[in-house]
Scaffold this active site. Structure first.
Site, short mmCIF file in Angstrom:
data_model
loop_
_atom_site.label_atom_id
_atom_site.label_comp_id
_atom_site.label_asym_id
_atom_site.label_seq_id
_atom_site.Cartn_x
_atom_site.Cartn_y
_atom_site.Cartn_z
N ASP A 246 1.06 -1.22 0.10
CA ASP A 246 -0.18 0.11 0.05
C ASP A 246 0.82 1.28 -0.10
O ASP A 246 0.37 2.42 0.44
CB ASP A 246 -0.96 0.07 1.06
CG ASP A 246 -1.89 -1.15 1.24
OD1 ASP A 246 -2.13 -1.59 2.30
OD2 ASP A 246 -2.25 -1.72 0.10
N1 LIG Z 1 2.96 -6.45 -3.16
C1 LIG Z 1 1.64 -5.76 -2.80
N2 LIG Z 1 0.62 -6.78 -2.85
C2 LIG Z 1 -0.54 -6.24 -2.53
C3 LIG Z 1 -0.87 -4.66 -2.23
C4 LIG Z 1 0.36 -3.90 -2.25
O1 LIG Z 1 0.37 -2.62 -2.10
N3 LIG Z 1 1.73 -4.42 -2.53
N4 LIG Z 1 -2.02 -4.34 -1.94
C5 LIG Z 1 -2.99 -5.39 -1.43
C6 LIG Z 1 -4.34 -5.00 -1.19
N5 LIG Z 1 -4.50 -4.89 0.39
C7 LIG Z 1 -5.07 -3.70 0.98
O2 LIG Z 1 -5.57 -3.04 -0.01
C8 LIG Z 1 -4.03 -5.85 1.42
C9 LIG Z 1 -4.54 -7.49 1.19
C10 LIG Z 1 -3.97 -8.26 2.03
C11 LIG Z 1 -3.36 -7.97 2.97
C12 LIG Z 1 -3.09 -9.34 3.83
O3 LIG Z 1 -2.63 -9.10 4.91
N6 LIG Z 1 -3.28 -10.31 3.37
C13 LIG Z 1 -2.76 -11.66 3.95
C14 LIG Z 1 -4.01 -12.70 3.63
C15 LIG Z 1 -5.11 -12.32 4.24
C16 LIG Z 1 -6.22 -13.31 3.69
O4 LIG Z 1 -5.66 -14.69 3.42
O5 LIG Z 1 -7.48 -13.43 3.84
C17 LIG Z 1 -1.60 -12.08 3.13
O6 LIG Z 1 -1.40 -11.86 2.14
O7 LIG Z 1 -0.89 -12.65 3.80
C18 LIG Z 1 -2.98 -6.72 3.40
C19 LIG Z 1 -3.53 -5.73 2.52
C20 LIG Z 1 -3.09 -6.61 -2.39
N7 LIG Z 1 -1.89 -7.05 -2.63
#
Ligand SMILES: Nc1nc2c(c(=O)[nH]1)N[C@@H](CN(C=O)c1ccc(C(=O)N[C@@H](CCC(=O)O)C(=O)O)cc1)CN2
Length: 303
Positions: A246
């Site tokens: 983000d």
């Molecule tokens: N490299 C990036 N990937 C993503 C970004 C980014 O800016 N850089 N934005 C996110 C979207 N997002 C908020 O808008 C967000 C999505 C997911 C998570 C998170 O903690 N996900 C966990 C798993 C959650 C689940 O399984 O339901 C994880 O990935 O371990 C935080 C913020 C999209 N991707």
């Protein structure tokens, strides 16, 4: 295709949509006197007529130059090589500027990623069906099966790629589906963090809608954090995706007023309307070549 999808729908009179002779030229680089004149000379010298031009310079000394020009070039496809050769010589070599040319009648191919939330992905598909987004929706990819029926109503392929503990195998599946087939990836409330390797390998811009007014409340559960903070506004931010969660260049933002009396769920309901609108604006502006990335910022030539 379903009957509803075939219903005649008002298409905004963009004036240039579908016209094979219309192109867009984006120029950027170190500012210096005479660039607008030089770009105009190349275009007119190649037989193009300039239809519109937006330009911004970031500062007098050591500033940067950004320009978006829409032009009409009869017999575009046949004359494009000569135009690009002239641009390379007179804008690239002589002025040290970067440029790219797009043919308006070839919409950008877009893959949309979603998880369980439906409002952003369905809003994009609805706007596309209405003719508000001049894009080619290649597919929707999701880590959950929930939205398959809703998406398929729009005659768009829905590809369920579960994401388990081994995220890279899912990303490898994504890359097989995307590589060479898309010009843009849109994360429509896709709740998986993408690896730096994926971002490098996919090779096209990725736009995310974050459900807060960044830089506030980065990461997961921003509405819960907003409620705990007692905010009076909630918002949404569309940004390019980088390895830093983000933190990528912001394309568009907006907010809506809320009160102390609303729960986190009610904040999320208010925010969902803002998320949809902000993401649609960002996708539309990117696909119309109105957004120029510069470091961790953007220049946006929105209407
Ligand atoms: N490299 C990036 N990937 C993503 C970004 C980014 O800016 N850089 N934005 C996110 C979207 N997002 C908020 O808008 C967000 C999505 C997911 C998570 C998170 O903690 N996900 C966990 C798993 C959650 C689940 O399984 O339901 C994880 O990935 O371990 C935080 C913020 C999209 N991707």
């Amino acid at each position: 295709m379903s009957a509803t999808a075939q219903v005649d729908r008002p298409r905004p009179d963009s004036g240039t949509r579908g016209n094979a002779n219309v192109g867009r030229l984006v120029v950027e680089g170190q500012d210096r006197p005479g660039i607008v004149s030089a770009v105009s000379a190349v275009l007119t010298g190649q037989g193009a007529n300039i239809l519109s031009l937006d330009q911004y310079s970031s500062g007098a000394s050591a500033g940067f130059f950004f320009q978006r020009t829409v032009f009409d070039l009869p017999d575009f496809a046949a004359r494009r090589p000569a135009l690009e050769s002239a641009l390379a010589a007179q804008i690239g070599d002589e002025l040290g500027l970067a440029f790219r040319v797009h043919q308006v009648c070839k919409p950008k191919r877009v893959a949309i990623f979603a998880s369980r939330a439906d409002h952003c992905v369905l809003d994009l598909l609805w706007r596309h069906r209405r003719g508000e987004l001049d894009i080619d929706v290649v597919c929707v990819i999701s880590n959950h099966p929930d939205l398959a029926d809703d998406v398929r109503q729009f005659s768009v392929p829905y590809l369920h790629v579960p994401v388990g503990s081994d995220k890279r195998s899912a990303e490898q599946e994504h890359l097989k589906l995307l590589r060479g087939n898309v010009d843009l990836v849109v994360l429509a409330r896709y709740m998986q963090i993408l690896s730096e390797e994926f971002l490098d390998e996919v090779g096209v811009p990725v736009i995310n809608i974050h459900h807060s007014f960044l830089p506030a409340f980065i990461g997961a559960a921003p509405y819960k954090k907003a409620k705990e903070r007692g905010v009076k506004l909630v918002g949404a931010t569309a940004h390019y995706v980088t390895k830093d969660l983000d933190e990528g260049p912001i394309i568009e933002q907006d907010v809506v007023r809320v009160t102390h009396a609303e729960t986190a769920a009610e904040l999320a309901q208010h925010g969902a309307d803002v998320e949809r609108l902000v993401l649609a604006r960002a996708v539309k502006w990117h696909c119309e070549d109105r957004v120029i990335r510069h470091g961790n910022q953007t220049v946006v030539f929105s209407r």
